[in-house]
Design an enzyme around this catalytic site. Structure first.
Site, PDB file in Angstrom:
ATOM      1  N   LYS A   1       0.983  -4.146  -0.861  1.00  0.00           N
ATOM      2  CA  LYS A   1       1.720  -4.286   0.414  1.00  0.00           C
ATOM      3  C   LYS A   1       2.710  -5.215   0.271  1.00  0.00           C
ATOM      4  CE  LYS A   1       2.292  -1.044   3.789  1.00  0.00           C
ATOM      5  NZ  LYS A   1       2.078   0.257   3.659  1.00  0.00           N
TER       6      LYS A   1
HETATM    7  P1  NAD Z   1       9.799   4.077  10.387  1.00  0.00           P
HETATM    8  O1  NAD Z   1      10.383   2.813  10.189  1.00  0.00           O
HETATM    9  O2  NAD Z   1      10.691   5.178   9.487  1.00  0.00           O
HETATM   10  O3  NAD Z   1       9.520   4.631  11.705  1.00  0.00           O
HETATM   11  C1  NAD Z   1       8.880   3.753  12.759  1.00  0.00           C
HETATM   12  C2  NAD Z   1       9.244   4.571  13.944  1.00  0.00           C
HETATM   13  O4  NAD Z   1       8.080   3.858  14.788  1.00  0.00           O
HETATM   14  C3  NAD Z   1      10.530   4.627  14.455  1.00  0.00           C
HETATM   15  O5  NAD Z   1      10.936   5.661  15.161  1.00  0.00           O
HETATM   16  C4  NAD Z   1      10.353   3.363  15.701  1.00  0.00           C
HETATM   17  O6  NAD Z   1      11.487   3.355  16.466  1.00  0.00           O
HETATM   18  C5  NAD Z   1       9.204   3.704  16.215  1.00  0.00           C
HETATM   19  N1  NAD Z   1       8.436   2.705  17.058  1.00  0.00           N
HETATM   20  C6  NAD Z   1       8.471   1.305  16.842  1.00  0.00           C
HETATM   21  N2  NAD Z   1       8.005   0.638  17.781  1.00  0.00           N
HETATM   22  C7  NAD Z   1       7.500   1.780  18.675  1.00  0.00           C
HETATM   23  C8  NAD Z   1       6.731   1.756  20.080  1.00  0.00           C
HETATM   24  N3  NAD Z   1       6.482   0.663  20.589  1.00  0.00           N
HETATM   25  N4  NAD Z   1       6.433   2.671  20.415  1.00  0.00           N
HETATM   26  C9  NAD Z   1       6.803   4.179  19.871  1.00  0.00           C
HETATM   27  N5  NAD Z   1       7.487   4.074  18.695  1.00  0.00           N
HETATM   28  C10 NAD Z   1       7.876   2.998  18.218  1.00  0.00           C
HETATM   29  O7  NAD Z   1       8.370   3.927   9.542  1.00  0.00           O
HETATM   30  P2  NAD Z   1       7.618   5.082   8.986  1.00  0.00           P
HETATM   31  O8  NAD Z   1       7.669   4.871   7.378  1.00  0.00           O
HETATM   32  O9  NAD Z   1       7.706   6.386   9.483  1.00  0.00           O
HETATM   33  O10 NAD Z   1       6.080   4.531   9.130  1.00  0.00           O
HETATM   34  C11 NAD Z   1       5.485   4.806  10.409  1.00  0.00           C
HETATM   35  C12 NAD Z   1       4.024   4.246  10.066  1.00  0.00           C
HETATM   36  O11 NAD Z   1       3.336   5.138   9.110  1.00  0.00           O
HETATM   37  C13 NAD Z   1       3.599   2.958   9.720  1.00  0.00           C
HETATM   38  O12 NAD Z   1       2.286   2.433  10.054  1.00  0.00           O
HETATM   39  C14 NAD Z   1       3.438   3.095   8.036  1.00  0.00           C
HETATM   40  O13 NAD Z   1       2.660   1.833   7.589  1.00  0.00           O
HETATM   41  C15 NAD Z   1       2.804   4.353   7.923  1.00  0.00           C
HETATM   42  N6  NAD Z   1       3.126   5.110   6.721  1.00  0.00           N
HETATM   43  C16 NAD Z   1       4.291   5.405   6.133  1.00  0.00           C
HETATM   44  C17 NAD Z   1       4.424   6.025   5.039  1.00  0.00           C
HETATM   45  C18 NAD Z   1       5.814   6.411   4.389  1.00  0.00           C
HETATM   46  O14 NAD Z   1       5.482   7.239   3.314  1.00  0.00           O
HETATM   47  N7  NAD Z   1       6.794   5.858   4.998  1.00  0.00           N
HETATM   48  C19 NAD Z   1       3.213   6.286   4.532  1.00  0.00           C
HETATM   49  C20 NAD Z   1       1.881   6.079   4.868  1.00  0.00           C
HETATM   50  C21 NAD Z   1       1.824   5.390   6.275  1.00  0.00           C
END
Ligand code: NAD
Length: 448
Positions: free
Chosen positions: A141
């Site tokens: 990561k």
């Molecule tokens: P992103 O940055 O695209 O989206 C994050 C979202 O969370 C945004 O909409 C943001 O406004 C929201 N957010 C932040 N603080 C918040 C709060 N207090 N309450 C509600 N919403 C809030 O990120 P992502 O890529 O969608 O990742 C989200 C999660 O999924 C993370 O934990 C990441 O590690 C995990 N993840 C992502 C992927 C991927 O392919 N992008 C794969 C596996 C896991």
């Protein structure tokens, strides 16, 4: 390069004690205790889960210590020139937790709160996730402590390129392959691919995944994590999804498409939140219209066809399915007793703390753990990398079929293990992932 730097916070933990914790320098003496950082808590939770799995598998102390300790942790300082001419220095990290089963693989996060502990925890989860779904990677990561929402595109490009330049010696298509995570996207991956390729002297598409398709990105990658969450949720539901009520926390790359795919399956998505607020509509939100609103205004706040909702309220709604898809540590011992959903599917990494996990298990709530539920992203990242290494591109249907096959196989194995050993889905998933990595260590032996 360092292996675990001293934390700014003492190594106290709200999670149960962790015999697997690697040796750390003692924290500096302090006159007053203060709470552990979110990153420290995330690492404690990851170590706790490892301990449970190691106990179950009866791993010896040496192997436990090896699995609890990142193989390589790099901390870099990233000077960034702001638009007004000021120069700032931010911290960046890349942690390769384990490489016993193949090159390290894991996303890069841009978030002001990220730190070495958080990145280490997430790298560890990646190791178990890749092993669980049977793809030949170790876990990694990366993170940079910046707020992408407060930076211009040119500033973000400068941060990205400089950060990549600093971690360049340890990444590469055979060594460590980054991908998008919170606060990063296809454009970030394009800058990474370009920076790496310029330094190498030729185009190296396989150095990152989640790229734009024009640079060798895979069809189906943008929606892969959400597609996997949808498959996990529908498999766990085990019934006709028509009318199943859903609340989704987070409306980014994972949350927005998860909400859309679940709505397309017939579910009624009644609440969605992001950093700007939360919205609800009992008859079901128009997810496509909400996406358009977010594209226009930057957040879900103020969406016309819905009522506003408190951030915390969303997690406690009386829905069938709750998908936390934002950040870690949002369901805690404090609010877990008020969670009314019967099924929680972790779109985010580590959204449920170990204490909350116990509360939910005691209450009969099924939790589909992150390393299974959100594995669709790394599965299609793997498929993208395979295509890049062969200089060949598959059609979208082929990618989706392979994704489905790997998700369903992993889900079946986790469910069978849980049923056979009387354990939760999380315990089962970790036992399988940790066992596969432990076996790789055992058959490879120790060098020299
Ligand atoms: P992103 O940055 O695209 O989206 C994050 C979202 O969370 C945004 O909409 C943001 O406004 C929201 N957010 C932040 N603080 C918040 C709060 N207090 N309450 C509600 N919403 C809030 O990120 P992502 O890529 O969608 O990742 C989200 C999660 O999924 C993370 O934990 C990441 O590690 C995990 N993840 C992502 C992927 C991927 O392919 N992008 C794969 C596996 C896991």
């Amino acid at each position: 390069m360092t292996v675990m730097v001293p934390s700014k916070t003492p190594a106290t933990t709200s999670a149960p004690p962790s015999p697997s914790r690697p040796a750390e320098p003692a924290p500096p003496p302090r006159s007053e205790p203060f709470p552990p950082s979110p990153g420290r808590r995330a690492l404690d939770a990851a170590l706790y889960q490892l301990d449970r799995a190691a106990d179950h598998l009866r791993l010896d102390d040496g192997l436990r210590a090896m699995l609890a300790t990142p193989r390589r942790s790099l901390t870099v300082s990233v000077p960034v020139r702001r638009e007004d001419g000021r120069m700032e220095v931010v911290h960046g990290y890349r942690v390769q937790h384990n490489v016993s089963r193949g090159p390290a693989k894991g996303g890069i996060r841009f978030h002001p709160g990220t730190d070495l502990h958080e990145v280490t925890a997430l790298a560890m989860l990646m190791t178990w996730k890749c092993a669980l779904v049977g793809i030949p990677y170790g876990g990694a990561k990366g993170g940079v402590a910046v707020d992408p929402g407060a930076m211009t595109s040119r500033e973000l490009e400068r941060v990205t390129r400089r950060y990549v330049n600093e971690i360049l010696p340890i990444i590469g298509p055979e060594k460590d392959i980054p991908a998008p995570d919170v606060g990063t996207d296809e454009q970030t991956m394009a800058w990474i691919m370009d920076t790496y390729s310029v330094n190498t002297g030729y185009s190296v598409p396989g150095v990152v995944t989640g790229k734009p398709t024009t640079l060798g990105g895979s069809l189906g990658r943008a929606g892969a994590t959400a597609r996997g969450v949808q498959i996990a949720a529908l498999t766990a539901l085990g019934r006709d999804p028509e009318g199943v009520t859903v609340a989704v926390q987070g409306f980014g790359k994972v949350g927005a498409l998860t909400a859309l795919y679940l709505a397309e399956s017939g579910c009624r998505v009644v609440a969605i939140s992001d950093a700007t607020g939360a919205v609800t509509r009992a008859s079901g939100l128009d997810v496509a219209a909400l996406r358009a609103h977010v594209a226009e205004t930057g957040g879900v706040y103020g969406f016309r066809d819905a009522d506003p909702l408190g951030h915390g309220e969303l997690l406690e709604l009386d829905v069938d399915l709750l998908v936390p898809a934002a950040l870690e540590g949002v369901i805690t011992a404090g609010n877990a007793p008020r969670v009314r959903a019967r099924l929680v599917v972790e779109g985010a990494n580590g959204p449920v703390t170990p204490e909350a996990d116990e509360v939910l298990a005691d209450a009969g709530v099924t939790v589909v753990p992150d390393i299974l539920a959100n594995a669709g992203g790394v599965i299609v990242s793997y498929l993208e990398w395979v295509q890049n290494m062969q200089a060949y591109a598959w059609g979208e249907l082929e990618v989706e079929l392979k994704l489905r096959e790997l998700m369903e196989q992993a889900f079946g194995e986790v469910r069978a293990h849980a049923a056979g050993h009387g354990r939760t889905l999380r315990e089962a998933a970790h036992a399988i992932g940790v066992e596969r990595v432990a076996q790789a260590h055992q058959v490879r032996g120790l060098y020299p």
